[in-house]
Design an enzyme around this catalytic site. Sequence first.
Site, mmCIF file in Angstrom:
data_model
loop_
_atom_site.group_PDB
_atom_site.id
_atom_site.type_symbol
_atom_site.label_atom_id
_atom_site.label_comp_id
_atom_site.label_asym_id
_atom_site.label_seq_id
_atom_site.Cartn_x
_atom_site.Cartn_y
_atom_site.Cartn_z
ATOM 1 N N ASP A 165 0.822 -1.212 0.000
ATOM 2 C CA ASP A 165 0.000 0.000 0.000
ATOM 3 C C ASP A 165 0.858 1.265 0.000
ATOM 4 O OD1 ASP A 165 -2.333 1.445 -0.021
ATOM 5 O OD2 ASP A 165 -2.780 1.176 2.104
ATOM 6 N N ASN A 168 -10.972 -2.365 -5.444
ATOM 7 C CA ASN A 168 -10.188 -1.443 -6.286
ATOM 8 C C ASN A 168 -10.826 -1.205 -7.659
ATOM 9 O OD1 ASN A 168 -6.972 -2.620 -5.025
ATOM 10 N ND2 ASN A 168 -8.137 -0.820 -4.402
HETATM 11 C C1 IPE Z 1 -5.520 -2.692 -0.320
HETATM 12 O O1 IPE Z 1 -5.123 -1.360 -0.463
HETATM 13 C C2 IPE Z 1 -5.487 -3.389 -1.638
HETATM 14 C C3 IPE Z 1 -4.169 -3.564 -2.244
HETATM 15 C C4 IPE Z 1 -3.033 -3.264 -1.658
HETATM 16 C C5 IPE Z 1 -4.155 -4.133 -3.560
HETATM 17 P P1 IPE Z 1 -6.205 -0.206 -0.589
HETATM 18 O O2 IPE Z 1 -5.456 1.077 -0.675
HETATM 19 O O3 IPE Z 1 -7.143 -0.499 -1.682
HETATM 20 O O4 IPE Z 1 -6.955 -0.326 0.802
HETATM 21 P P2 IPE Z 1 -7.896 0.703 1.567
HETATM 22 O O5 IPE Z 1 -8.938 1.145 0.598
HETATM 23 O O6 IPE Z 1 -7.025 1.848 1.985
HETATM 24 O O7 IPE Z 1 -8.423 -0.054 2.725
HETATM 25 C C1 IPE Z 2 -1.593 0.260 -3.368
HETATM 26 O O1 IPE Z 2 -1.346 1.642 -3.379
HETATM 27 C C2 IPE Z 2 -1.824 -0.288 -4.754
HETATM 28 C C3 IPE Z 2 -3.224 -0.669 -5.055
HETATM 29 C C4 IPE Z 2 -4.193 -0.664 -4.189
HETATM 30 C C5 IPE Z 2 -3.521 -1.067 -6.413
HETATM 31 P P1 IPE Z 2 -2.531 2.688 -3.412
HETATM 32 O O2 IPE Z 2 -2.875 2.969 -4.835
HETATM 33 O O3 IPE Z 2 -3.642 2.233 -2.566
HETATM 34 O O4 IPE Z 2 -1.821 3.971 -2.777
HETATM 35 P P2 IPE Z 2 -2.457 4.963 -1.712
HETATM 36 O O5 IPE Z 2 -2.921 4.149 -0.553
HETATM 37 O O6 IPE Z 2 -3.580 5.683 -2.381
HETATM 38 O O7 IPE Z 2 -1.317 5.860 -1.342
HETATM 39 MG MG MG Z 3 -4.050 2.445 -0.591
#
Ligand code: IPE
Ligand code: IPE
Ligand code: MG
Length: 246
Positions: free
Chosen positions: A21, A69
């Site tokens: 993340d 996502n």
């Molecule tokens: C969790 O991260 C999913 C992945 C790392 C693929 P998100 O960024 O989607 O999670 P939330 O929405 O902050 O809980």
């Molecule tokens: C994790 O990084 C990757 C996916 C969930 C695909 P994020 O895209 O959630 O990055 P933040 O949390 O918005 O910084």
């Molecule tokens: Mg995230």
Amino acid sequence: MDYLDQINLSKLPQHVAIIMDGNGRWAKGKGKLRIFGHHNGVTSVRDVVEGADKLGIKYITLYTFSSENWNRPKLEVMAIMELMVSTIHKEVPGFMKNNIKLNAIGDLDMLPEKCYNELQNAIETTAGNTGVVLTLALSYSSRREIVRAAKNIAIKVKSGELDIDDINEDVFEQNLFTGDMPNPELLIRTSGEYRISNYLLWQIAYAELYFTTKLWPDFRKEDLYEAVLDFQKRERRFGMTSEQVN
Ligand code: IPE
Ligand code: IPE
Ligand code: MG
């Protein structure tokens, strides 16, 4: 002495799961678009898999794209899918060289055709490899996985293949996507978020949780080693007393 030298190789977690993340925030911090963060996250994946291989961790499972996502802006979703296609394609020779077996869990039929085909091709090509098993959780939702397992079991009961009295934890586990893997002993989440976000809910029942504020594109094998070292300092009691487990 660095972290690697301090790790006890006879007490490694067999399976490490990671919630990667912070890509978006990493990019934003550099004044770039979110997708720039996803692109740079690939370098972290490569480095961490190399680290797992070096240590002797057998299973590494990466939360790559959640079912939730799909609700992100269409442009970001499309860019992630494109990135997946090109990355998987590019990585296959490296997987072959390093004996890495690629695997995927989730509702894979929801992926765009190109992405699905590239993934299946890589999974088939690497199927005979005997080193690290690298599992990508793609279009993955743990709750959906659990419901799917319940449905599979119901079908088997209905057809007479399975008796209701034979349903137990082992049977249930075998009906999850991860049926042929041990449960993760260590779960890492980057970016300073302290939640599970619908990841491997059943499987992490007794996993040790490790949170770091590092954003995923900054995470490297040394960070994995640090997490493993932390894991090795914990006392895993499984409901027993400290005296019992020692
Ligand atoms: C969790 O991260 C999913 C992945 C790392 C693929 P998100 O960024 O989607 O999670 P939330 O929405 O902050 O809980
Ligand atoms: C994790 O990084 C990757 C996916 C969930 C695909 P994020 O895209 O959630 O990055 P933040 O949390 O918005 O910084
Ligand atoms: Mg995230």
